[in-house]
Design a protein around this motif. Structure first.
Motif, PDB file in Angstrom:
ATOM      1  N   ALA A   1      69.800 103.532 -37.232  1.00 47.86           N
ATOM      2  CA  ALA A   1      69.953 102.095 -37.462  1.00 47.86           C
ATOM      3  C   ALA A   1      71.396 101.653 -37.231  1.00 47.86           C
ATOM      4  O   ALA A   1      71.659 100.611 -36.616  1.00 47.86           O
ATOM      5  N   SER A   2      72.351 102.460 -37.701  1.00 50.92           N
ATOM      6  CA  SER A   2      73.764 102.121 -37.523  1.00 50.92           C
ATOM      7  C   SER A   2      74.153 102.146 -36.047  1.00 50.92           C
ATOM      8  O   SER A   2      74.900 101.277 -35.575  1.00 50.92           O
ATOM      9  N   TYR A   3      73.647 103.132 -35.327  1.00 52.92           N
ATOM     10  CA  TYR A   3      73.966 103.229 -33.902  1.00 52.92           C
ATOM     11  C   TYR A   3      73.451 102.009 -33.139  1.00 52.92           C
ATOM     12  O   TYR A   3      74.177 101.436 -32.308  1.00 52.92           O
ATOM     13  N   ILE A   4      72.212 101.613 -33.415  1.00 53.39           N
ATOM     14  CA  ILE A   4      71.653 100.447 -32.721  1.00 53.39           C
ATOM     15  C   ILE A   4      72.467  99.201 -33.037  1.00 53.39           C
ATOM     16  O   ILE A   4      72.743  98.365 -32.153  1.00 53.39           O
ATOM     17  N   GLY A   5      72.873  99.052 -34.301  1.00 57.07           N
ATOM     18  CA  GLY A   5      73.703  97.904 -34.666  1.00 57.07           C
ATOM     19  C   GLY A   5      75.022  97.901 -33.926  1.00 57.07           C
ATOM     20  O   GLY A   5      75.483  96.851 -33.449  1.00 57.07           O
ATOM     21  N   ALA A   6      75.645  99.068 -33.806  1.00 58.42           N
ATOM     22  CA  ALA A   6      76.909  99.162 -33.071  1.00 58.42           C
ATOM     23  C   ALA A   6      76.704  98.899 -31.584  1.00 58.42           C
ATOM     24  O   ALA A   6      77.503  98.209 -30.941  1.00 58.42           O
TER      25      ALA A   6
END
Length: 271
Positions: free
Chosen positions: A164-169
């Protein structure tokens, strides 16, 4: 649980999960458009909603299907596990991918319905440029590297938050805002809103994502070794008393096909 749930249930989970993800992406985009004229603020709202929504969906549905929600993830799981009898088989791939695409289309239609937008209207948002395709290659390769790199490193339990964090970044560091998902890309063609993509732009995006899939798998092999090498390291740790098992990318323990077959034979002997 994903090792024992019927294939029909797992496919249904992939349908619902992918649909919910696209509803989050499209719906938050529509909401942001109505609240602000600043494109940066819209993208911020869209990316934050996607981060939280994706993380929740992986945690909730991962124990049933593995929470792929993405044909790239399903194909990568099949390819990396095909020799060792681990991961999804072709029958599961054939069930998952159509469910993901259908769910994505349904999610886009649902989001439009919630905001009184025209239903299933083709997007007019052209995303046709080589630098955008490169952005999709990078975004997809990074996603595959993250998911399967964590699994090879024995840290798959961090995947819900990490993915989830990677997609947000990646919303922000890629020129394409990181679709990184063929099913979601197709679904977003069915909404003429902030998150949409024109039908004519879909094919190059999907092609770039498939290139990213190949690049990502290659990076996993180069950086973390082949599955056989990882299995050997796991066996060594097991010999020292460390418990281990096959883990899907959402971080939930799964039995491998070999282990399930061995268990079935053991049950038969006891009977």
């Amino acid at each position: 649980m994903s090792g024992t749930a019927p294939l029909g249930r797992r496919a249904a989970v992939e349908f619902v999960g992918t649909g919910a993800l696209v509803a989050v992406v499209v719906g938050s985009g529509v909401q942001a458009t109505g609240l602000s004229q600043d494109v940066g603020v819209r993208l911020l709202a869209n990316s934050l909603a996607t981060v939280f929504g994706l993380g929740v969906l992986i945690l909730l549905l991962g124990p049933v299907s593995g929470a792929h929600f993405n044909p790239v993830v399903t194909l990568a799981a099949w390819w990396t596990g095909r020799r060792g009898g681990e991961g999804p088989g072709l029958r599961e791939v054939a069930a998952y991918v159509p469910a993901q695409v259908a769910g994505a289309i349904g999610g886009a239609v649902l989001a439009d319905a919630m905001f009184a937008e025209p239903l299933a209207r083709w997007s007019t948002h052209d995303r046709w440029a080589p630098h955008l395709w490169l952005g999709e290659v990078v975004a997809t390769a990074g996603l595959v590297l993250l998911i399967f790199g964590l699994a090879r490193a024995g840290r798959a339990h961090f995947a819900p938050a990490a993915v989830a964090s990677y997609i947000g970044a990646a919303y922000w560091f890629t020129s394409s805002t990181s679709f990184a998902n063929p099913a979601v890309t197709i679904g977003r063609a069915f909404t003429d809103t902030f998150a949409g993509i024109a039908p004519g732009s879909v094919l190059p995006f999907v092609a770039a994502q498939l290139v990213g899939l190949v690049v990502g798998i290659s990076l996993v092999t180069v950086l973390f070794g082949r599955p056989a090498e990882a299995d050997a390291e796991d066996s060594e740790r097991a010999g020292r008393g460390v418990e281990h098992g096959e883990i899907d990318w959402s971080g939930h323990a799964l039995a491998t096909r070999r282990e399930r077959d061995h268990g079935a034979r053991s049950e038969g002997r006891r009977a």
